[in-house]
Design a protein around this motif. Structure first.
Motif, PDB file in Angstrom:
ATOM      1  N   PHE A 293      29.530 185.974  90.517  1.00  0.00           N
ATOM      2  CA  PHE A 293      30.964 186.097  90.795  1.00  0.00           C
ATOM      3  C   PHE A 293      31.763 185.485  89.641  1.00  0.00           C
ATOM      4  CE2 PHE A 293      28.722 186.067  94.806  1.00  0.00           C
ATOM      5  CZ  PHE A 293      29.316 187.110  95.499  1.00  0.00           C
ATOM      6  N   LEU A 294      32.713 186.263  89.105  1.00  0.00           N
ATOM      7  CA  LEU A 294      33.459 185.846  87.914  1.00  0.00           C
ATOM      8  C   LEU A 294      34.936 186.169  88.082  1.00  0.00           C
ATOM      9  CD1 LEU A 294      30.974 187.327  85.284  1.00  0.00           C
ATOM     10  CD2 LEU A 294      31.206 184.912  85.888  1.00  0.00           C
ATOM     11  N   ALA A 295      35.674 185.343  88.807  1.00  0.00           N
ATOM     12  CA  ALA A 295      37.114 185.588  88.967  1.00  0.00           C
ATOM     13  C   ALA A 295      37.795 184.337  89.507  1.00  0.00           C
ATOM     14  CB  ALA A 295      37.366 186.765  89.911  1.00  0.00           C
ATOM     15  N   GLU A 296      39.066 184.213  89.183  1.00  0.00           N
ATOM     16  CA  GLU A 296      39.909 183.184  89.771  1.00  0.00           C
ATOM     17  C   GLU A 296      40.507 183.713  91.072  1.00  0.00           C
ATOM     18  OE1 GLU A 296      42.792 181.703  87.016  1.00  0.00           O
ATOM     19  OE2 GLU A 296      41.400 181.793  85.322  1.00  0.00           O
TER      20      GLU A 296
ATOM     21  N   THR B 116      35.054 188.742  76.400  1.00  0.00           N
ATOM     22  CA  THR B 116      34.320 187.551  76.815  1.00  0.00           C
ATOM     23  C   THR B 116      33.559 187.817  78.109  1.00  0.00           C
ATOM     24  OG1 THR B 116      36.045 186.174  75.818  1.00  0.00           O
ATOM     25  CG2 THR B 116      34.544 185.102  77.362  1.00  0.00           C
ATOM     26  N   LEU B 117      34.193 188.534  79.027  1.00  0.00           N
ATOM     27  CA  LEU B 117      33.511 188.905  80.265  1.00  0.00           C
ATOM     28  C   LEU B 117      32.255 189.708  79.972  1.00  0.00           C
ATOM     29  CD1 LEU B 117      36.229 189.928  82.888  1.00  0.00           C
ATOM     30  CD2 LEU B 117      34.476 188.158  83.131  1.00  0.00           C
ATOM     31  N   ARG B 118      32.322 190.575  78.986  1.00  0.00           N
ATOM     32  CA  ARG B 118      31.141 191.372  78.650  1.00  0.00           C
ATOM     33  C   ARG B 118      29.981 190.471  78.237  1.00  0.00           C
ATOM     34  NH1 ARG B 118      29.324 196.338  77.426  1.00  0.00           N
ATOM     35  NH2 ARG B 118      27.634 196.419  75.888  1.00  0.00           N
ATOM     36  N   THR B 119      30.270 189.451  77.430  1.00  0.00           N
ATOM     37  CA  THR B 119      29.223 188.514  77.012  1.00  0.00           C
ATOM     38  C   THR B 119      28.603 187.812  78.205  1.00  0.00           C
ATOM     39  OG1 THR B 119      30.300 188.130  74.876  1.00  0.00           O
ATOM     40  CG2 THR B 119      28.774 186.428  75.653  1.00  0.00           C
ATOM     41  N   MET B 120      29.451 187.379  79.144  1.00  0.00           N
ATOM     42  CA  MET B 120      28.973 186.650  80.314  1.00  0.00           C
ATOM     43  C   MET B 120      28.165 187.554  81.241  1.00  0.00           C
ATOM     44  SD  MET B 120      32.566 184.655  80.860  1.00  0.00           S
ATOM     45  CE  MET B 120      32.099 183.702  82.293  1.00  0.00           C
ATOM     46  N   ILE B 121      28.647 188.782  81.429  1.00  0.00           N
ATOM     47  CA  ILE B 121      27.949 189.711  82.316  1.00  0.00           C
ATOM     48  C   ILE B 121      26.618 190.135  81.701  1.00  0.00           C
ATOM     49  CG2 ILE B 121      28.071 192.005  83.365  1.00  0.00           C
ATOM     50  CD1 ILE B 121      31.124 191.519  83.636  1.00  0.00           C
ATOM     51  N   ALA B 122      26.596 190.311  80.386  1.00  0.00           N
ATOM     52  CA  ALA B 122      25.334 190.641  79.722  1.00  0.00           C
ATOM     53  C   ALA B 122      24.321 189.512  79.898  1.00  0.00           C
ATOM     54  CB  ALA B 122      25.584 190.925  78.238  1.00  0.00           C
ATOM     55  N   ALA B 123      24.784 188.267  79.860  1.00  0.00           N
ATOM     56  CA  ALA B 123      23.889 187.135  80.091  1.00  0.00           C
ATOM     57  C   ALA B 123      23.337 187.168  81.510  1.00  0.00           C
ATOM     58  CB  ALA B 123      24.632 185.824  79.834  1.00  0.00           C
ATOM     59  N   ALA B 124      24.201 187.500  82.478  1.00  0.00           N
ATOM     60  CA  ALA B 124      23.738 187.599  83.868  1.00  0.00           C
ATOM     61  C   ALA B 124      22.718 188.728  84.013  1.00  0.00           C
ATOM     62  CB  ALA B 124      24.927 187.834  84.796  1.00  0.00           C
ATOM     63  N   ALA B 125      22.921 189.819  83.300  1.00  0.00           N
ATOM     64  CA  ALA B 125      21.970 190.931  83.360  1.00  0.00           C
ATOM     65  C   ALA B 125      20.605 190.508  82.828  1.00  0.00           C
ATOM     66  CB  ALA B 125      22.505 192.122  82.567  1.00  0.00           C
ATOM     67  N   ARG B 126      20.591 189.684  81.785  1.00  0.00           N
ATOM     68  CA  ARG B 126      19.312 189.210  81.245  1.00  0.00           C
ATOM     69  C   ARG B 126      18.566 188.349  82.247  1.00  0.00           C
ATOM     70  NH1 ARG B 126      22.569 188.519  76.660  1.00  0.00           N
ATOM     71  NH2 ARG B 126      22.638 186.242  76.900  1.00  0.00           N
TER      72      ARG B 126
END
Length: 234
Positions: free
Chosen positions: A106-109, A124-134
């Motif tokens: 979950f990534l939201a205020e 920046t969200l793309r970087t974070m979501i890609a990390a979660a995918a890994r």
């Protein structure tokens, strides 16, 4: 053993990524994890903000006192709000989808009115979501931006489905439908996102951080280091 939780990801000051779990339990029951050096209580300000967001979304809120804490990460951030709200909501209703949250980040205020705000700029969200995918998470829940172009470059990350909602009510409604769309099991059950939350221990917290952080950056700020950081700013 942790039964009530939600996952989130944030960025470090050095540009790395951190995995954090928000967990909760009723104070009437013993919770050894909450009393451990790894647990950092969520401070009153985000608790009160999330409480207002839940109530204004016609969502469940616990009647009994509860403890709310973070494992991993380096301090509470507003982008943790949605994970906090989902965690607290579970205490009130014990929903059927709680066992599926190992697959979701979950990534939201969350605003006082229950509306969601983007936690970070799209790149920046793309970087974070890609990390979660890994880490083999299957879904990333984010705030729907005012401009649909904001999702360009975020959707389509291999291995993970990005779901955007405008408000907390929409997220909870989506979760209610999640048991009908349970994702296939990933290949590596030892990774975060594959039900490790129910048997979380320090080694697994360190392992999750190592995968996300790469070289283990910001080790001095990690709650798993030999000298724990202050709990004053949680």
């Amino acid at each position: 053993m942790i039964d009530t939780f939600a996952w989130t990801v944030t960025l470090t000051g050095s540009g790395g990524t951190e995995l954090a779990m928000i967990a909760a339990s009723f104070t009437a029951a013993a919770d050894p994890v909450a009393e451990s050096v790894l647990a950092y209580p969520v401070s009153p300000e985000p608790r009160n903000r999330v409480r207002a967001g839940l109530i204004n979304s016609d969502a469940g809120y616990p009647n009994d006192p509860y403890r709310l804490y973070r494992l991993g990460g380096s301090g509470h951030r507003p982008p943790h709000d949605l994970a906090v709200a989902v965690t607290v909501h579970q205490l009130a209703l014990d929903p059927p989808w709680r066992g599926l949250l190992d697959h979701v980040v979950f990534l939201a205020e969350v605003g006082l009115d229950g509306r969601l705000r983007p936690s970070h700029p799209p790149h920046t969200l793309r970087t974070m979501i890609a990390a979660a995918a890994r880490l083999e998470f299957r879904y990333a829940l984010i705030a729907a931006g005012e401009n649909t172009d904001d999702l360009d470059g975020i959707e389509g990350i291999e291995g993970i489905t990005v779901v955007a909602h405008a408000d907390l009510r929409g997220v909870l409604d989506w979760l209610e439908a999640l048991p009908n769309h349970q994702p296939a099991a990933a290949a590596s059950p030892e990774l975060p996102g594959m039900r490790i939350a129910h048997n979380l221990d320090p080694a697994r917290i360190r392992g999750g951080r190592a995968v996300l952080d790469g070289s283990g950056s910001d080790a001095d700020r990690s709650p798993t280091s030999s000298t724990p950081p202050s709990k004053d700013n949680c």
